[in-house]
Design a protein around this motif. Structure first.
Motif, PDB file in Angstrom:
ATOM      1  N   PHE B  41      55.365  31.672 -20.028  1.00 50.13           N
ATOM      2  CA  PHE B  41      55.097  32.333 -18.752  1.00 50.13           C
ATOM      3  C   PHE B  41      54.068  31.505 -17.990  1.00 50.13           C
ATOM      4  O   PHE B  41      53.057  31.096 -18.557  1.00 50.13           O
ATOM      5  CB  PHE B  41      54.569  33.745 -19.013  1.00 50.13           C
ATOM      6  N   TYR B  42      54.364  31.223 -16.741  1.00 44.84           N
ATOM      7  CA  TYR B  42      53.475  30.426 -15.888  1.00 44.84           C
ATOM      8  C   TYR B  42      53.279  31.154 -14.561  1.00 44.84           C
ATOM      9  O   TYR B  42      54.185  31.851 -14.091  1.00 44.84           O
ATOM     10  CB  TYR B  42      54.100  29.061 -15.567  1.00 44.84           C
ATOM     11  N   ALA B  43      52.112  30.980 -13.962  1.00 42.78           N
ATOM     12  CA  ALA B  43      51.863  31.492 -12.613  1.00 42.78           C
ATOM     13  C   ALA B  43      50.953  30.496 -11.915  1.00 42.78           C
ATOM     14  O   ALA B  43      49.850  30.217 -12.392  1.00 42.78           O
ATOM     15  CB  ALA B  43      51.210  32.867 -12.677  1.00 42.78           C
ATOM     16  N   VAL B  53      53.965  31.110  -7.531  1.00 43.59           N
ATOM     17  CA  VAL B  53      55.203  30.886  -8.271  1.00 43.59           C
ATOM     18  C   VAL B  53      55.060  31.509  -9.665  1.00 43.59           C
ATOM     19  O   VAL B  53      54.057  31.273 -10.348  1.00 43.59           O
ATOM     20  CB  VAL B  53      55.494  29.384  -8.422  1.00 43.59           C
ATOM     21  N   VAL B  55      57.050  31.685 -13.365  1.00 45.49           N
ATOM     22  CA  VAL B  55      58.114  31.125 -14.199  1.00 45.49           C
ATOM     23  C   VAL B  55      58.154  31.924 -15.492  1.00 45.49           C
ATOM     24  O   VAL B  55      57.135  32.050 -16.176  1.00 45.49           O
ATOM     25  CB  VAL B  55      57.860  29.643 -14.526  1.00 45.49           C
ATOM     26  N   ASN B  57      60.357  32.021 -19.007  1.00 41.78           N
ATOM     27  CA  ASN B  57      61.387  31.346 -19.789  1.00 41.78           C
ATOM     28  C   ASN B  57      61.732  32.161 -21.027  1.00 41.78           C
ATOM     29  O   ASN B  57      60.860  32.739 -21.670  1.00 41.78           O
ATOM     30  CB  ASN B  57      60.897  29.959 -20.226  1.00 41.78           C
ATOM     31  N   VAL B 194      62.743  31.483 -12.084  1.00 41.46           N
ATOM     32  CA  VAL B 194      61.627  31.066 -11.231  1.00 41.46           C
ATOM     33  C   VAL B 194      61.670  31.890  -9.942  1.00 41.46           C
ATOM     34  O   VAL B 194      62.712  31.977  -9.297  1.00 41.46           O
ATOM     35  CB  VAL B 194      61.699  29.564 -10.903  1.00 41.46           C
TER      36      VAL B 194
END
Lengths: 185, 217
Positions: B41-43, B53, B55, B57, B194
């Motif tokens: 998990f990305y922010a 943004v 993300v 996965n 995304v």
């Protein structure tokens, strides 16, 4: 009621199709509207990278995934602290801290609530030398940051053989534009 | 060279699957290797700095040879949770659910209930969908009238770590990392979602707390 809901969804979706899609399949949408009904029950969750993997004992990994974040600290902080102290010699003494000046109790208190803190006001990074926990960017070397905070002691100098995995970048370049992730192998 | 890397990638996948894996890949018995297994998990701030943004996965360690057959599970909802007032309870969610080759998005919207069970917010004002990009195809994206941009499909796993050596250390068969290390996730793919969203839709300024959940019907 359900019908009204569905009609409004179709309306909303068809607006989208009309406005921004290159394939104008409005009619198909109307005829084959998807079924979104039902209740979805939690299976997995994640905020910060590697938290469940590193800090949660094997028997509790499923339980951690179905404990809501606002209840994770009460349920898991002491387990996190026990596991951190067992894992890392950098917290062997009662006054040991990491480079964020957090001792074992405070550091695990932060980590046990597994959410990602994200700034809406500027740089978003897990750690870039200046900013700490303001997001997570694709290129952030989050594992080395975590290893340093776990093993590196007060000034990142302790246990050097454990505090960096020496993999500092992805195997493909990220994109500067949406969708940002590299194409698949 | 590329073929060699692919072969190596497959070998690494086989080796790695014996271990409990990394960022959140294969993190727990109930989800590991399944369609609801979150890998990462990305922010982060978007190219347009007025946007954030997210993300999410799922389904890690997909080898190139298996990627054409990899699909999102229509029974699995991926839900991005956003806490805007610092109590670690979600005030907004962005839901992503696949149907018949498309990924549908609902939110940011206040959820009908917080916590472990969710219904899909079909009455949300903010909605969108995007065709799921096929393996080998250029990324398909859509932007809705509210300025949200969407993607769903296979991508290179952005995570990197010498997980094999970490496992050896934890397992007591190694005393430290190698230099250089070897990226256990090199040459592998994930199924990626995304979403880029105007910051004004998720609190505007200050700090949010965010996390991702997978939920199954």
């Amino acid at each position: 009621m359900k019908t009204i809901k569905r009609i409004s969804v179709v309306f909303a979706l068809s607006c989208l199709v009309f406005n921004c899609s290159t394939d104008d399949d409005n009619n198909t949408m109307m005829e084959n509207q998807p079924d979104f009904s039902g209740t979805y029950r939690q299976q997995d969750q994640m905020g910060r990278p590697a938290v469940n993997t590193v800090f949660v004992s094997s028997a509790s990994k499923d339980a951690f995934n179905v404990t809501i974040p606002s209840e994770q600290n009460a349920a898991f902080q002491s387990m996190f602290q026990t596991n951190l102290e067992a894992l890392s010699p950098a917290y062997a003494n009662a006054d040991d801290k990491n480079a964020l000046m957090l001792d074992a109790a405070t550091f695990t208190g932060l980590l046990a609530t597994d959410v990602l803190n994200v700034s809406l006001d500027g740089i978003t990074t897990f750690y870039d030398g200046t900013n700490v926990l303001t997001g997570r960017a694709l290129a952030d070397d989050v594992i080395t940051v975590e290893l340093l905070l776990i093993f590196g002691g007060e000034d990142f100098s302790e246990n050097p053989q454990l505090s960096n995995d020496n993999v500092s970048a992805n195997d493909k370049d990220f994109l500067s534009s949406f969708p940002y992730l590299a194409s698949p192998w | 060279m590329k073929n060699l890397k692919k072969v190596l990638g497959i070998g690494v996948v086989a080796a790695a699957s014996f271990f409990i894996v990394a960022a959140d890949h294969i993190d727990a018995p109930a989800v590991q290797g399944g369609s609801s297994d979150i890998t990462d998990f990305y922010a982060f701030q978007g190219e347009n700095t007025n946007n954030l943004v997210f993300v999410a996965n799922v389904q890690g360690l997909i080898s190139p040879s298996a990627s054409a057959d990899a699909v999102f599970d229509e029974s699995v909802l991926v839900e991005i949770n956003i806490d805007t007032n610092g109590d670690n309870v979600e005030d907004l969610v962005i839901q992503a659910i696949p149907r018949d080759g498309k990924m549908y998005f609902f939110g940011p919207v206040a959820p009908s209930q917080t916590g472990l069970n969710s219904t899909i917010a079909t009455t949300a004002v903010n909605t969108g969908w995007v065709d799921i990009t096929a393996y080998g195809e250029a990324a398909v994206t859509e932007t809705n009238t509210m300025g949200m941009t969407f993607f769903a499909g296979p991508r290179d796993d952005p995570f990197f770590m010498d997980f094999a050596q970490y496992s050896a250390i934890i397992g007591g068969t190694a005393n430290g990392f190698n230099d250089p290390g070897a990226d256990t996730f090199a040459g592998t793919n994930v199924m990626s979602i995304v979403v880029e969203v105007p910051k004004s839709m998720i609190g505007g300024s200050g700090t949010i707390n965010t996390w991702v959940e997978s939920k199954k019907k």
